[in-house]
Design an enzyme around this catalytic site. Sequence first.
Site, PDB file in Angstrom:
ATOM      1  N   GLU A 276       0.833  -1.191   0.000  1.00  0.00           N
ATOM      2  CA  GLU A 276       0.000   0.000   0.000  1.00  0.00           C
ATOM      3  C   GLU A 276       0.880   1.258   0.000  1.00  0.00           C
ATOM      4  OE1 GLU A 276      -2.506   1.785  -0.131  1.00  0.00           O
ATOM      5  OE2 GLU A 276      -4.347   0.627   0.081  1.00  0.00           O
TER       6      GLU A 276
ATOM      7  N   ASN B 294      -6.027   6.245   6.759  1.00  0.00           N
ATOM      8  CA  ASN B 294      -5.768   5.282   5.684  1.00  0.00           C
ATOM      9  C   ASN B 294      -4.921   5.847   4.557  1.00  0.00           C
ATOM     10  OD1 ASN B 294      -6.615   3.826   3.046  1.00  0.00           O
ATOM     11  ND2 ASN B 294      -7.279   2.421   4.653  1.00  0.00           N
TER      12      ASN B 294
ATOM     13  N   GLU C  62      -4.660  -5.904  10.044  1.00  0.00           N
ATOM     14  CA  GLU C  62      -4.249  -4.596   9.557  1.00  0.00           C
ATOM     15  C   GLU C  62      -4.125  -3.549  10.659  1.00  0.00           C
ATOM     16  OE1 GLU C  62      -6.335  -3.104   6.209  1.00  0.00           O
ATOM     17  OE2 GLU C  62      -6.185  -4.966   5.068  1.00  0.00           O
TER      18      GLU C  62
ATOM     19  N   ASN D 103     -11.541   6.454   1.698  1.00  0.00           N
ATOM     20  CA  ASN D 103     -10.302   5.720   1.438  1.00  0.00           C
ATOM     21  C   ASN D 103      -9.319   6.590   0.654  1.00  0.00           C
ATOM     22  OD1 ASN D 103      -8.394   3.634   0.841  1.00  0.00           O
ATOM     23  ND2 ASN D 103      -9.998   2.114   1.087  1.00  0.00           N
TER      24      ASN D 103
ATOM     25  N   ASP E 225      -9.676   1.390  -4.210  1.00  0.00           N
ATOM     26  CA  ASP E 225      -8.953   1.536  -2.949  1.00  0.00           C
ATOM     27  C   ASP E 225      -8.090   2.800  -2.949  1.00  0.00           C
ATOM     28  OD1 ASP E 225      -7.483   1.206  -0.634  1.00  0.00           O
ATOM     29  OD2 ASP E 225      -7.174  -0.927  -0.910  1.00  0.00           O
TER      30      ASP E 225
END
Length: 316
Positions: free
Chosen positions: A52, A139, A163, A196, A248
């Site tokens: 990520e 996030n 997570e 997100n 995402d």
Amino acid sequence: MAYEVGRTLRRPAPPEEISDWAGPSFDDVRLQNILAPQARLLALHTGTVHSEGPVWDRKSNRLLWSDVVNRRVLGWYPDGRVETMIDRTFFVNGNAFLPDGVTMVHCEHGRRCISRSGGQGDPEPWITHYQGKRLNSPNDIIVGADGAIWFSDPTFGISIPREGCLAEPELDHRSVYRFDPARHELQRMADFEQPNGLAFSPDGKLLYVSDTSRAAKGDKHEIQSFEVSAAGLSHRRVFCRVGKGIPDGFKVDKRGWIWSTADDGIHIFAPDGRELGMIPTPQTAGNCCFGGENMTRLFIAAETQLLAIDLAEPAL
């Protein structure tokens, strides 16, 4: 397993080409001028659990990204080597650079905060509460042209054990925030089911935010847009939806095109919301960014791999 900071995880070597890759698909000829049909998808590194937060480090000519579940931030260099830059993180997800190009800001699921670092060593918590209550689990994060920090705060990091850390939210909303470092002022800008990814249009007049509640038993899998002004956000609308999975993370290039992740790859949308085509990936794409010496490479964080594809011209 703990990794030493600076430990080499991949030695200098050429990338591996995804041999059975079907190639990009095109819905609009404009994309063919940027992404050639013969372009190849490259695997730069394999071995993460949940990739990520990729961000290009212009000053050091490297890519930094998070391996969320393994609790580390990694660095990829053009010679092919990969090193551990920050070890034993508190489940860092999104990353960004402040205007000085050196200080990094991170979204931490574990400590439920925005932290900052020099790109190596232990990050320090910076933004931790809103109106006296702990944030949910920041996030994704971006920095505006004025130096303000914008970030999303869903509940994934306190509801998904691998997570982050299980906890009950103290806030009764899931929001996008704007933080003014000069005034140390945190503003709640808009609420979502599960906010997100986020990005600005090239002129900074539009803010795009994805709502991905489909990943948490909801039904949102869309990118919304807002007009940005000194008064705040207005004219909220649904910009686009992805068919498979969720958008995402995503990035906006100099043309205003949105390059969005989904379960099946990267989908590219024009500023009017029309889909231009897509880049299939062998694993679910979680986030992406532009980088490389001439900003002609798209990096894709996809579960266990860091992928890349080269573009015909600079994206930024």
